[in-house]
Design a protein around this motif. Structure first.
Motif, PDB file in Angstrom:
ATOM      1  N   LEU A 140      32.597  45.048 -20.293  1.00 39.92           N
ATOM      2  CA  LEU A 140      33.312  46.212 -20.823  1.00 39.92           C
ATOM      3  C   LEU A 140      34.095  46.940 -19.731  1.00 39.92           C
ATOM      4  N   ALA A 141      33.533  46.988 -18.532  1.00 35.78           N
ATOM      5  CA  ALA A 141      34.187  47.704 -17.428  1.00 35.78           C
ATOM      6  C   ALA A 141      35.517  47.072 -17.026  1.00 35.78           C
ATOM      7  N   ASN A 142      35.723  45.814 -17.374  1.00 36.53           N
ATOM      8  CA  ASN A 142      36.952  45.104 -17.014  1.00 36.53           C
ATOM      9  C   ASN A 142      38.013  45.111 -18.114  1.00 36.53           C
ATOM     10  N   VAL A 143      37.765  45.845 -19.189  1.00 34.47           N
ATOM     11  CA  VAL A 143      38.725  45.915 -20.290  1.00 34.47           C
ATOM     12  C   VAL A 143      39.534  47.198 -20.144  1.00 34.47           C
TER      13      VAL A 143
ATOM     14  N   THR B 176      30.223  51.679 -17.341  1.00 32.11           N
ATOM     15  CA  THR B 176      31.551  51.272 -17.793  1.00 32.11           C
ATOM     16  C   THR B 176      32.274  52.519 -18.291  1.00 32.11           C
ATOM     17  N   PRO B 177      33.587  52.626 -18.048  1.00 29.42           N
ATOM     18  CA  PRO B 177      34.306  53.825 -18.470  1.00 29.42           C
ATOM     19  C   PRO B 177      34.570  53.906 -19.974  1.00 29.42           C
ATOM     20  N   SER B 178      34.203  52.863 -20.704  1.00 28.67           N
ATOM     21  CA  SER B 178      34.402  52.862 -22.150  1.00 28.67           C
ATOM     22  C   SER B 178      33.396  51.936 -22.799  1.00 28.67           C
ATOM     23  N   VAL B 179      32.892  52.355 -23.946  1.00 30.11           N
ATOM     24  CA  VAL B 179      32.079  51.445 -24.744  1.00 30.11           C
ATOM     25  C   VAL B 179      32.803  51.128 -26.055  1.00 30.11           C
ATOM     26  N   ALA B 180      33.117  52.120 -26.864  1.00 29.18           N
ATOM     27  CA  ALA B 180      33.703  51.858 -28.183  1.00 29.18           C
ATOM     28  C   ALA B 180      35.021  51.089 -28.085  1.00 29.18           C
TER      29      ALA B 180
ATOM     30  N   GLY C 192      30.207  53.173 -29.604  1.00 28.22           N
ATOM     31  CA  GLY C 192      29.567  53.838 -28.475  1.00 28.22           C
ATOM     32  C   GLY C 192      28.524  54.761 -29.076  1.00 28.22           C
ATOM     33  N   ALA C 193      27.303  54.718 -28.570  1.00 30.44           N
ATOM     34  CA  ALA C 193      26.244  55.491 -29.228  1.00 30.44           C
ATOM     35  C   ALA C 193      25.210  56.004 -28.247  1.00 30.44           C
ATOM     36  N   SER C 194      24.721  57.174 -28.554  1.00 28.35           N
ATOM     37  CA  SER C 194      23.587  57.733 -27.829  1.00 28.35           C
ATOM     38  C   SER C 194      22.307  57.243 -28.486  1.00 28.35           C
ATOM     39  N   ARG C 195      21.224  57.336 -27.745  1.00 25.93           N
ATOM     40  CA  ARG C 195      19.919  56.922 -28.266  1.00 25.93           C
ATOM     41  C   ARG C 195      19.595  57.709 -29.534  1.00 25.93           C
ATOM     42  N   GLY C 196      19.123  57.000 -30.537  1.00 24.94           N
ATOM     43  CA  GLY C 196      18.694  57.645 -31.772  1.00 24.94           C
ATOM     44  C   GLY C 196      19.789  57.884 -32.796  1.00 24.94           C
ATOM     45  N   VAL C 197      20.981  57.351 -32.574  1.00 27.02           N
ATOM     46  CA  VAL C 197      22.068  57.543 -33.539  1.00 27.02           C
ATOM     47  C   VAL C 197      21.647  56.977 -34.896  1.00 27.02           C
TER      48      VAL C 197
ATOM     49  N   SER D  93      36.350  57.247 -19.657  1.00 26.26           N
ATOM     50  CA  SER D  93      35.561  58.459 -19.437  1.00 26.26           C
ATOM     51  C   SER D  93      34.671  58.298 -18.206  1.00 26.26           C
ATOM     52  N   ASP D  94      34.781  59.241 -17.283  1.00 28.78           N
ATOM     53  CA  ASP D  94      33.901  59.227 -16.119  1.00 28.78           C
ATOM     54  C   ASP D  94      32.455  59.523 -16.511  1.00 28.78           C
ATOM     55  N   VAL D  95      32.262  60.310 -17.572  1.00 26.96           N
ATOM     56  CA  VAL D  95      30.912  60.623 -18.059  1.00 26.96           C
ATOM     57  C   VAL D  95      30.238  59.353 -18.574  1.00 26.96           C
ATOM     58  N   VAL D  96      30.962  58.566 -19.348  1.00 26.58           N
ATOM     59  CA  VAL D  96      30.420  57.311 -19.873  1.00 26.58           C
ATOM     60  C   VAL D  96      30.158  56.340 -18.722  1.00 26.58           C
ATOM     61  N   ARG D  97      31.095  56.273 -17.767  1.00 24.23           N
ATOM     62  CA  ARG D  97      30.913  55.390 -16.607  1.00 24.23           C
ATOM     63  C   ARG D  97      29.622  55.738 -15.858  1.00 24.23           C
TER      64      ARG D  97
END
Length: 147
Positions: A83-86, A101-105, A21-26, A92-96
């Motif tokens: 990803l949203a179905n896993v 999707t509530p999770s990326v990593a 899971g990454a923000s822009r510019g990682v 995380s509501d912030v990630v959603r």
């Protein structure tokens, strides 16, 4: 690009999947350091990583490409709808709200492991600000998890 995380073993038997899971510019360095810390805490070897998986919206992030290259790993891009179905242990509501999707990593690691087991829950980078999370899953082989 920075220093490689590992010396990579060639061939089969690389069952670990790293979800990113990454923000822009990682940066590559932040990703590599976070992965190294997560693997060390779980006594896992980076040479066992065969796949790096993340959200398809991160295709333009050079740090993610560099991580997969340094590991000698396949790079897998997954849509938010997949990803949203896993089911994951730490949604995380912030990630959603940010990416749909509530999770990326964790979700990416599990989806790319195709029914495998989550070995390392999402691990946040120790940088400030933190631009990435890493999770690690293991492919299921013959109906059992392998390490």
């Amino acid at each position: 690009m920075g220093r490689p995380v590992v010396t990579v073993a060639d061939g089969p038997g690389r069952p670990l999947v790293v979800g990113v899971g990454a923000s822009r510019g990682v940066s590559y360095d932040e990703l590599a350091d976070t992965l190294a810390a997560a693997l060390a805490a779980a006594a896992l070897e980076a040479s066992a990583v065969g796949t790096v998986a993340t959200l398809d919206g991160k295709r333009g992030e050079p740090g993610i490409h560099a991580l997969a290259e340094a590991l000698g790993a396949e790079l897998v891009w997954l849509p938010a709808e997949v990803l949203a179905n896993v089911p994951v242990p730490t949604p995380s509501d912030v990630v959603r709200a940010a990416v749909g999707t509530p999770s990326v990593a964790e979700a990416a690691a599990l989806a790319a492991a195709r029914g495998g087991d989550l070995l390392i829950r999402k691990t946040l980078s120790d940088r400030t600000p933190s631009l990435c999370t890493i999770a690690v899953a293991c492919h299921r082989v013959g109906g059992t998890g392998t390490r």
